[in-house]
Design a protein around this motif. Structure first.
Motif, short mmCIF file in Angstrom:
data_model
loop_
_atom_site.label_atom_id
_atom_site.label_comp_id
_atom_site.label_asym_id
_atom_site.label_seq_id
_atom_site.Cartn_x
_atom_site.Cartn_y
_atom_site.Cartn_z
N LYS A 102 0.85 -1.19 0.00
CA LYS A 102 0.00 0.00 0.00
C LYS A 102 0.88 1.23 0.00
N ILE A 103 0.57 2.15 -0.87
CA ILE A 103 1.23 3.45 -0.89
C ILE A 103 0.43 4.35 0.05
N PHE A 113 -9.45 3.84 -1.33
CA PHE A 113 -8.49 2.85 -0.86
C PHE A 113 -8.00 2.05 -2.05
N GLY A 114 -6.69 1.83 -2.11
CA GLY A 114 -6.13 1.04 -3.20
C GLY A 114 -4.87 0.34 -2.77
N LEU A 115 -4.48 -0.65 -3.54
CA LEU A 115 -3.26 -1.42 -3.30
C LEU A 115 -2.49 -1.58 -4.61
N GLU A 116 -1.21 -1.85 -4.47
CA GLU A 116 -0.37 -2.24 -5.60
C GLU A 116 -0.23 -3.76 -5.50
N ASN A 123 4.06 -7.95 -13.02
CA ASN A 123 3.06 -7.09 -13.66
C ASN A 123 2.16 -6.53 -12.57
N THR A 124 1.84 -5.23 -12.64
CA THR A 124 1.15 -4.59 -11.53
C THR A 124 -0.28 -4.19 -11.86
N LEU A 125 -1.18 -4.65 -11.00
CA LEU A 125 -2.57 -4.21 -11.00
C LEU A 125 -2.79 -3.33 -9.78
N GLU A 126 -3.68 -2.39 -9.90
CA GLU A 126 -4.03 -1.51 -8.78
C GLU A 126 -5.53 -1.60 -8.51
N PRO A 127 -5.96 -2.61 -7.75
CA PRO A 127 -7.37 -2.62 -7.37
C PRO A 127 -7.62 -1.42 -6.46
N MET A 128 -8.74 -0.73 -6.69
CA MET A 128 -9.03 0.45 -5.91
C MET A 128 -10.53 0.65 -5.75
N TRP A 129 -10.87 1.38 -4.71
CA TRP A 129 -12.26 1.75 -4.45
C TRP A 129 -12.29 3.24 -4.14
N MET A 130 -13.31 3.92 -4.66
CA MET A 130 -13.52 5.33 -4.35
C MET A 130 -14.99 5.54 -4.00
N ALA A 131 -15.22 6.34 -2.97
CA ALA A 131 -16.59 6.69 -2.59
C ALA A 131 -17.22 7.47 -3.73
N GLN A 132 -18.46 7.18 -3.99
CA GLN A 132 -19.19 7.90 -5.05
C GLN A 132 -19.91 9.08 -4.44
#
Length: 133
Positions: A102-103, A113-116, A123-132
């Motif tokens: 986590k950065i 909230f997101g992770l590397e 190979n890097t994915l960045e799953p993330m969530w943002m409040a709407q």
């Protein structure tokens, strides 16, 4: 029509990488997969193509494939339904050979909230969530 995104990742072992991505919740589309390629489906709009190096090289003639365990070439962010879903994705990746970190930002987890998440080949994915709003 909605846009479909196909991310192409070079991998050393397509079978091991396929298992890794299936464990994360992707499903294999056998219609676009073979011994050198796996089409991994997240949803109807987001796909990760796992290409063994010789197959990946076909699309990048005269260029060297990056060693993503030592360099970074791209970060692929995609949204998830909640911060908890992101955390679970990271936990499963870590338990199955991925590298997760986590950065730290100044943004509160209740807003974003997101992770590397690095796969077996870096190979890097960045799953993330943002409040709407």
């Amino acid at each position: 029509m909605s846009t479909m995104v196909f991310v192409n990742f070079p991998v050393k072992d397509v079978k091991a990488s396929t298992v890794f991505y299936e464990t994360l919740g992707f499903t294999l589309n056998p219609d676009f997969s073979d011994e050198e390629t796996s089409c991994m489906v997240w949803d109807e709009h987001f796909f990760v193509m796992l290409l063994e190096h010789n197959r990946y090289q076909f699309f990048t003639p005269n260029r060297t494939i990056a060693d993503n365990t030592k360099t970074s070439s791209v970060l692929i962010a995609f949204s998830m339904t909640s911060a908890e879903a992101v955390k679970e994705f990271g936990k499963v990746a870590s338990e199955n050979g991925g590298n997760v970190y986590k950065i730290e930002t100044s943004i509160s987890e209740e807003f974003m909230f997101g992770l590397e998440v690095q796969d077996l080949d870096g190979n890097t994915l960045e799953p993330m969530w943002m409040a709407q709003p």
